[in-house]
Every structure is written in C-alpha cells, then in structure tokens.
Scaffold this motif. Structure first.
Motif, PDB file in Angstrom:
ATOM      1  N   ASP A 178       0.977  -1.344  -0.156  1.00  0.00           N
ATOM      2  CA  ASP A 178      -0.122  -0.124   0.016  1.00  0.00           C
ATOM      3  C   ASP A 178       0.789   1.387   0.209  1.00  0.00           C
ATOM      4  OD1 ASP A 178       0.850  -0.517   2.575  1.00  0.00           O
ATOM      5  OD2 ASP A 178      -1.237  -0.197   3.616  1.00  0.00           O
ATOM      6  N   VAL A 179       1.977   1.313   0.636  1.00  0.00           N
ATOM      7  CA  VAL A 179       2.775   2.565   0.742  1.00  0.00           C
ATOM      8  C   VAL A 179       3.099   2.911  -0.478  1.00  0.00           C
ATOM      9  CG1 VAL A 179       3.287   2.525   3.310  1.00  0.00           C
ATOM     10  CG2 VAL A 179       4.702   1.518   1.680  1.00  0.00           C
ATOM     11  N   ALA A 180       3.586   1.915  -1.430  1.00  0.00           N
ATOM     12  CA  ALA A 180       4.325   1.971  -2.819  1.00  0.00           C
ATOM     13  C   ALA A 180       2.975   2.226  -3.585  1.00  0.00           C
ATOM     14  CB  ALA A 180       4.670   0.737  -3.104  1.00  0.00           C
ATOM     15  N   ALA A 181       1.783   1.880  -3.299  1.00  0.00           N
ATOM     16  CA  ALA A 181       0.852   2.226  -4.336  1.00  0.00           C
ATOM     17  C   ALA A 181       0.495   3.683  -4.012  1.00  0.00           C
ATOM     18  CB  ALA A 181      -0.451   1.259  -3.953  1.00  0.00           C
ATOM     19  N   CYS A 182       0.415   3.930  -2.846  1.00  0.00           N
ATOM     20  CA  CYS A 182       0.125   5.461  -2.432  1.00  0.00           C
ATOM     21  C   CYS A 182       0.947   6.708  -2.956  1.00  0.00           C
ATOM     22  CB  CYS A 182       0.038   5.886  -0.930  1.00  0.00           C
ATOM     23  SG  CYS A 182      -1.510   4.996  -0.070  1.00  0.00           S
ATOM     24  N   ALA A 183       2.402   6.226  -3.064  1.00  0.00           N
ATOM     25  CA  ALA A 183       3.578   6.913  -3.655  1.00  0.00           C
ATOM     26  C   ALA A 183       3.061   7.054  -5.143  1.00  0.00           C
ATOM     27  CB  ALA A 183       4.552   6.348  -3.123  1.00  0.00           C
ATOM     28  N   LEU A 184       2.744   5.884  -5.636  1.00  0.00           N
ATOM     29  CA  LEU A 184       2.524   5.990  -7.150  1.00  0.00           C
ATOM     30  C   LEU A 184       1.434   6.791  -7.451  1.00  0.00           C
ATOM     31  CD1 LEU A 184       3.482   4.391  -9.785  1.00  0.00           C
ATOM     32  CD2 LEU A 184       1.883   2.829  -9.339  1.00  0.00           C
ATOM     33  N   ALA A 185       0.399   6.460  -6.741  1.00  0.00           N
ATOM     34  CA  ALA A 185      -0.633   7.391  -7.196  1.00  0.00           C
ATOM     35  C   ALA A 185      -0.708   9.026  -6.984  1.00  0.00           C
ATOM     36  CB  ALA A 185      -1.984   6.992  -6.434  1.00  0.00           C
ATOM     37  N   SER A 186       0.135   9.178  -6.055  1.00  0.00           N
ATOM     38  CA  SER A 186       0.336  10.681  -5.671  1.00  0.00           C
ATOM     39  C   SER A 186       1.680  11.198  -6.780  1.00  0.00           C
ATOM     40  CB  SER A 186       1.117  10.849  -4.095  1.00  0.00           C
ATOM     41  OG  SER A 186       0.078  10.358  -3.186  1.00  0.00           O
ATOM     42  N   ARG A 187       2.197  10.304  -7.685  1.00  0.00           N
ATOM     43  CA  ARG A 187       3.059  10.809  -8.765  1.00  0.00           C
ATOM     44  C   ARG A 187       4.297  11.056  -8.067  1.00  0.00           C
ATOM     45  NH1 ARG A 187      -0.470  14.910 -11.994  1.00  0.00           N
ATOM     46  NH2 ARG A 187       1.321  15.427 -12.989  1.00  0.00           N
ATOM     47  N   VAL A 188       4.639  10.069  -7.088  1.00  0.00           N
ATOM     48  CA  VAL A 188       6.317  10.112  -6.584  1.00  0.00           C
ATOM     49  C   VAL A 188       6.924   9.386  -7.658  1.00  0.00           C
ATOM     50  CG1 VAL A 188       7.663   9.635  -4.838  1.00  0.00           C
ATOM     51  CG2 VAL A 188       5.475  10.644  -4.271  1.00  0.00           C
ATOM     52  N   LEU A 189       7.653  10.039  -8.502  1.00  0.00           N
ATOM     53  CA  LEU A 189       8.344   9.333  -9.668  1.00  0.00           C
ATOM     54  C   LEU A 189      10.001   9.626  -9.622  1.00  0.00           C
ATOM     55  CD1 LEU A 189       5.597   9.876 -12.168  1.00  0.00           C
ATOM     56  CD2 LEU A 189       6.304   7.646 -10.928  1.00  0.00           C
ATOM     57  N   ASP A 190      10.597  10.473  -8.810  1.00  0.00           N
ATOM     58  CA  ASP A 190      11.807  10.823  -8.812  1.00  0.00           C
ATOM     59  C   ASP A 190      12.310  11.609  -7.494  1.00  0.00           C
ATOM     60  OD1 ASP A 190      11.373  13.769  -8.927  1.00  0.00           O
ATOM     61  OD2 ASP A 190      11.014  13.291 -11.163  1.00  0.00           O
ATOM     62  N   GLU A 191      13.615  12.036  -7.229  1.00  0.00           N
ATOM     63  CA  GLU A 191      14.019  12.134  -6.001  1.00  0.00           C
ATOM     64  C   GLU A 191      13.530  13.622  -5.600  1.00  0.00           C
ATOM     65  OE1 GLU A 191      18.285  11.390  -5.045  1.00  0.00           O
ATOM     66  OE2 GLU A 191      18.397  10.728  -7.245  1.00  0.00           O
ATOM     67  N   ARG A 192      12.820  14.481  -6.579  1.00  0.00           N
ATOM     68  CA  ARG A 192      12.337  15.668  -6.069  1.00  0.00           C
ATOM     69  C   ARG A 192      10.860  15.646  -5.552  1.00  0.00           C
ATOM     70  NH1 ARG A 192      10.976  17.843 -11.791  1.00  0.00           N
ATOM     71  NH2 ARG A 192      10.516  15.741 -11.963  1.00  0.00           N
ATOM     72  N   HIS A 193      10.575  14.349  -5.379  1.00  0.00           N
ATOM     73  CA  HIS A 193       8.958  14.267  -4.706  1.00  0.00           C
ATOM     74  C   HIS A 193       9.337  13.096  -3.300  1.00  0.00           C
ATOM     75  CE1 HIS A 193       7.888  13.965  -8.955  1.00  0.00           C
ATOM     76  NE2 HIS A 193       7.755  15.172  -8.575  1.00  0.00           N
ATOM     77  N   MET A 194       8.685  13.797  -2.241  1.00  0.00           N
ATOM     78  CA  MET A 194       8.549  13.000  -0.934  1.00  0.00           C
ATOM     79  C   MET A 194       7.101  12.397  -0.767  1.00  0.00           C
ATOM     80  SD  MET A 194      10.102  13.807   2.897  1.00  0.00           S
ATOM     81  CE  MET A 194       9.357  15.468   2.889  1.00  0.00           C
ATOM     82  N   SER A 195       7.077  11.313  -0.488  1.00  0.00           N
ATOM     83  CA  SER A 195       5.730  10.773  -0.058  1.00  0.00           C
ATOM     84  C   SER A 195       5.491  10.859   1.335  1.00  0.00           C
ATOM     85  CB  SER A 195       5.528   9.230  -0.654  1.00  0.00           C
ATOM     86  OG  SER A 195       4.311   8.699  -0.177  1.00  0.00           O
ATOM     87  N   VAL A 196       4.306  11.471   1.607  1.00  0.00           N
ATOM     88  CA  VAL A 196       3.907  11.512   3.138  1.00  0.00           C
ATOM     89  C   VAL A 196       2.630  10.706   3.198  1.00  0.00           C
ATOM     90  CG1 VAL A 196       3.301  12.686   5.153  1.00  0.00           C
ATOM     91  CG2 VAL A 196       5.256  13.382   3.883  1.00  0.00           C
ATOM     92  N   VAL A 197       2.427   9.554   3.809  1.00  0.00           N
ATOM     93  CA  VAL A 197       1.479   8.865   4.394  1.00  0.00           C
ATOM     94  C   VAL A 197       0.842   8.860   5.465  1.00  0.00           C
ATOM     95  CG1 VAL A 197       0.254   6.526   3.801  1.00  0.00           C
ATOM     96  CG2 VAL A 197       2.040   7.090   2.242  1.00  0.00           C
ATOM     97  N   ALA A 198      -0.294   9.798   5.544  1.00  0.00           N
ATOM     98  CA  ALA A 198      -0.594   9.894   7.124  1.00  0.00           C
ATOM     99  C   ALA A 198      -1.852   9.192   7.202  1.00  0.00           C
ATOM    100  CB  ALA A 198      -0.837  11.476   7.115  1.00  0.00           C
ATOM    101  N   GLY A 199      -1.881   8.150   7.761  1.00  0.00           N
ATOM    102  CA  GLY A 199      -3.011   6.946   7.999  1.00  0.00           C
ATOM    103  C   GLY A 199      -2.653   6.450   9.367  1.00  0.00           C
TER     104      GLY A 199
END
Length: 505
Positions: A243-264
């Motif tokens: 799920d954490v990878a799915a959330c990052a993917l659907a948030s368009r985290v695709l390179d080092e400029r993007h940080m994914s924060v999953v607050a669940g």
C-alpha cells in the motif's frame, strides 16, 4: 463493450474498492469495514474470513452501484498493508488469523529479539532496521512460542498476497512486499539466506513465496471467487504492490524531487533513491514498483491512528453533545484554532501505540482557558511533529534525497487544514490528489501498466491522477511552527528519558 479496471485496497480497518475506466477516470467506489482483533500480549490480528468477506462484499457493491457488467472488467489488482504476515495452506486457506504490522507481541517479548551485533549484521543484509511488526521478527517469535505452526504452513504471505491467493490461487509476492519483510536482499530481489540463518529461521525458507514484478498478470478469477465477488471467472488478476508504494505511485512520486507522506494508521514518510541507502539504515526499504529506484521509508504508528484513538476515548462526549461527525468537528475546530494569531501552549504527544525511545503519550501545557478547539489543534499538531521527526531522520546522511515537494496521502490528506499544517511545519509545498482513495488508485495504475494500456508508470500515474491541490508554506507560520516543533521535540526526548528510567526501577 466497456472496459474497466478494479482496484482493491485492504487495510487494518477497511477494505476499499474502486472502479476506473481505461483512461484513468474513477467511476465508483465502495468500502466495507474489516476490523482488527486486539488480544493479550500486544497481539493485533485480523479474522481471515472477515477480511475475505469484506473484499467480496465491497466488490459486489461496486459492480451493483456502478451498473457494471462483470465481463467489462479488464483486470483486478490488490494492494494492502506490508509486513505482519498471513499463513496459508496449499489451498490458500488461512492458517490462523492474519497478523497486522502494528502487532506488538515481539516488543513485549524482548528475549525473542536477536542481540545487537546480530541485528546490525541483518540490517546490512536487508537494507533496513529490525522492528517488532516485521515478518522476520514474527517468524522468529512463532518458532519460539508456537513451534508446531511451521509444519502447518505452505506459504507466508503479505496481506494483499493472501487476498490475491483467494481470488486466483497465485501465492507469489512482489518486490515491494518482499522488501518490507526484513528477509529480502532488495538489490537482487531474492530472499537473503544469510539473514534467515542469522535470525535462526532458515527452516522457514521453503515457505517464502516467489518474488516478481507488481505489474504482471499472475492468474484469473477462480469459479469460487467469481461466485462470491460477482466478477467473471477468468478475469485477469495482477500481482500488485504494497500500500505505501501504491500511495506513492498514485501521488505521482516518480523521482528524487518528490517525498511521499502517508498519514494514515501508520505514518510513513518516503523518498526515492537510485541505490539502496547505506549512510543511515532506514526503517523500511524496498525496490520501487518501477523497478528502477529504491523507496526508503521512516515512520511509525504515531500518525492519524492517534486521532482515531482520541476521537474514541477523549472526544466522545463532544460528539455526543453535538450529534455530528466527530472528524468533521475536529477539522472545523482546528481550522478555527490554527487561524488565531496566538496559539495555545498545549501539546499532544502521539504515542498511544508507542513512542520514540519509549516516550509516553499524553498532553502537556493545558490551562483552564483551553477549549475543544485547542485540544484538537494540539492533536493535529503533535501528529504532524511526529512526522517531521521521522522526516528529519529520512533526510539525514550523505545519500539522503533533497525533495522540493511533498505528495501527501492517507486519511489526514482529506482534511481541509491538515495539509496546510504539514506545509508550514516542513517548509515545503504539499500536494494532495483531488479525489478518491489513493491506495485503490495505485492498485489500478499497476494493473493499467501490466495490461499495456500505458507504456510506463509515469504516463499511467499522470492519467489516473491528473490534478492535485497545492498548499504553499506560510512564512509567518513556518517561523511559529519551527519554534513549537523544537519545544515538542525536546519534550519528547525528556519524557522518554524520565519514563524509561522510571520503568527500570
């Protein structure tokens, strides 16, 4: 003939299902409760029949409510929480309850953990730290406390893999879920024989599943699953990702400029790297779904699960008196309080499920003038500060990423005020997907790539998540929140020192 993709996201409390057309547009969604079971000795488990029934019910409801004919579904893909474990027999039937990643039985039984020197060796082999809800730690616990279990187990699976096994009989796993077990050499995408040996659980090796890419068709809906879910027999099933990878993917985290924060339920903060991180070993690390990067994560159960606990145990009277939705009431309260020039000095420490270095949960600094608005603000703020503490660790070291934008998902991202607080605390722009359940969307993106509808994850993510709303940090609030965070961080350390020294006496 219409063509749709069905995504399923299995969490510790709810199963969510979503239907998307081949162009990435979300058409319908359904949700069913699948509660966890709390038992003695820190156990947090799931009833396998309750989880499977929630999957079947949500899928049937999705098809009914959308008026979709089962034959129009191109494929099904599942995501779910990582770590923990599900034991299954040769027929994909569950052997005992599923164990959530929030399980604490190992933490309450420190004698079952390896010594420090051994743990360090294992961490180097699997590129992540050891912790109590990890599959590796739980297998070791079972060997010590329930030694007959291994003889009954055909495969050790992750949550999404158990559901997929029930759907189509496939009992493999993918790079992301394998990586989060604490047993995988993430560079080779293979089980680490050395780590298994050091842990003393080499005898479990034959029960570990084959590992493959998430965006791959691995079977078709069985006749039994078709009858229960309403899907057509033979509908392709995709392996899927955690799920954490799915959330990052659907948030368009695709390179080092993007940080994914999953607050669940968990707070998970993630960055991408061209090679596995080595300067500091992260809490979690796995090969990313694209296969061309590594996802490093910090976090813990210090996020929105603490708000849920407060709503059940602290704010219940407020909800009863008002008769409204307690979560909406909290959002409204924080919106009012956060807009004031002078904030309350009250601080909340979001450690009801365990804190850093043993820090206890609690509230400090409350005065008689404080009201519900101030209390709700303290809870939101404390959870945001816990994320920042983990993010500071994530962004430390010579090989740390240097993100310029945060892509936020999870329950907290639906709040009208919380993403702005994250932007002010982190000093970075925060983007949130405009609509829908992000984990379900990530599952559907994986299926769209597996089917060849899109040539790559970048184009698929752009189609499935076309727009995001952005929150820019407020310079004045950034200054204020920096000062408040410094106090909160210092108090956390002081409370941990006092609390643990009291336990030692």
């Amino acid at each position: 003939m219409k063509q749709y993709i069905l995504g399923i996201d299995a969490g510790g409390t709810f199963v969510k299902a979503g239907l998307f057309d081949a162009g990435g547009r979300e058409l319908a969604a359904a949700k069913e409760r699948s509660p966890h079971l709390d038992g003695r000795g820190g156990r947090r488990e799931q009833d396998p029949d309750a989880l499977w029934n929630a999957v079947c019910s949500s899928t049937r409801e999705l098809l009914r409510a959308s008026g979709t004919h089962p034959c129009d579904v191109l494929a099904v893909s599942v995501t779910g929480y990582g770590s923990g474990l599900w034991f299954v027999d040769e027929n994909a039937g569950a052997v005992g309850n599923g164990i959530l990643s929030t399980d604490g039985r190992v933490e309450l039984d420190p004698a079952s953990a390896p010594d420090h020197e051994t743990a360090v060796q294992i961490e180097r082999l699997v590129s992540q730290r050891m912790w109590s809800g990890q599959t590796a730690a739980l297998l070791r616990w079972f060997d010590e406390h329930e030694p007959t279990m291994r003889s009954r187990v055909h495969r050790v699976l992750a949550c999404k893999d158990y559901i997929r096994a029930r759907l189509c009989g496939d009992m493999s796993t993918d790079y992301t879920d394998a990586g989060l077990t604490g047993l995988c050499d993430i560079e080779r995408n293979s089980w680490s024989e050395d780590a298994l040996g050091l842990l003393g659980i080499a005898q479990w090796r034959d029960t570990l599943p084959a590992i493959g890419p998430g965006a791959e068709t691995v079977g078709g809906i069985t006749a039994a699953a078709a009858e229960l879910t309403g899907l057509s027999e033979g509908t392709p099933v995709i392996r899927g990702v955690v799920d954490v990878a799915a959330c990052a993917l659907a948030s368009r985290v695709l390179d080092e400029r993007h940080m994914s924060v999953v607050a669940g339920t968990f707070g998970i903060d993630q960055t991408l790297h061209p090679q596995p991180r080595t300067s500091t070993v992260p809490l979690l690390q796995c090969r990313y779904v694209t296969g061309e990067a590594y996802l490093a994560s910090e976090g813990g159960i210090t996020s929105a699960s603490n708000l849920e606990w407060c709503c059940r145990h602290l704010f219940r009277a407020e909800a009863t008196n008002d008769g409204g939705d307690i979560y909406q009431m909290c959002n409204d309260a924080v919106l009012r309080a956060y807009g004031r020039e002078r904030l309350s000095g009250m601080m909340f420490f979001p450690y009801v499920f365990g804190g850093p270095s043993g820090a206890p949960a609690g509230v400090l600094g409350a005065v008689a003038e404080d009201e519900f608005d101030d209390t709700a603000l303290a809870v939101y703020e404390g959870i945001t500060f816990a994320h920042k503490a983990d993010i500071d660790k994530l962004l430390s070291g010579d090989d740390a990423a240097r993100p310029s934008v945060v892509r936020m998902s999870g329950g907290a991202s639906h709040s009208p005020v919380w993403p702005q607080m994250f932007a002010d605390v982190l000093g970075l722009r925060v983007d949130v997907a405009e609509r829908g359940e992000i984990g379900v969307r990530g599952a559907a993106i994986t299926a769209a790539v597996a089917l060849g509808i899109f040539p790559d994850f970048d184009s698929a993510a752009a189609a499935f998540t076309p727009s995001m709303r952005s929150y820019e940090p407020d310079p004045h609030k950034v200054t204020v929140m920096n000062g408040r965070y410094s106090r909160h961080h210092a108090l956390t350390a002081a409370l941990a020192a006092v609390w643990t020294s009291a336990d030692d006496r």
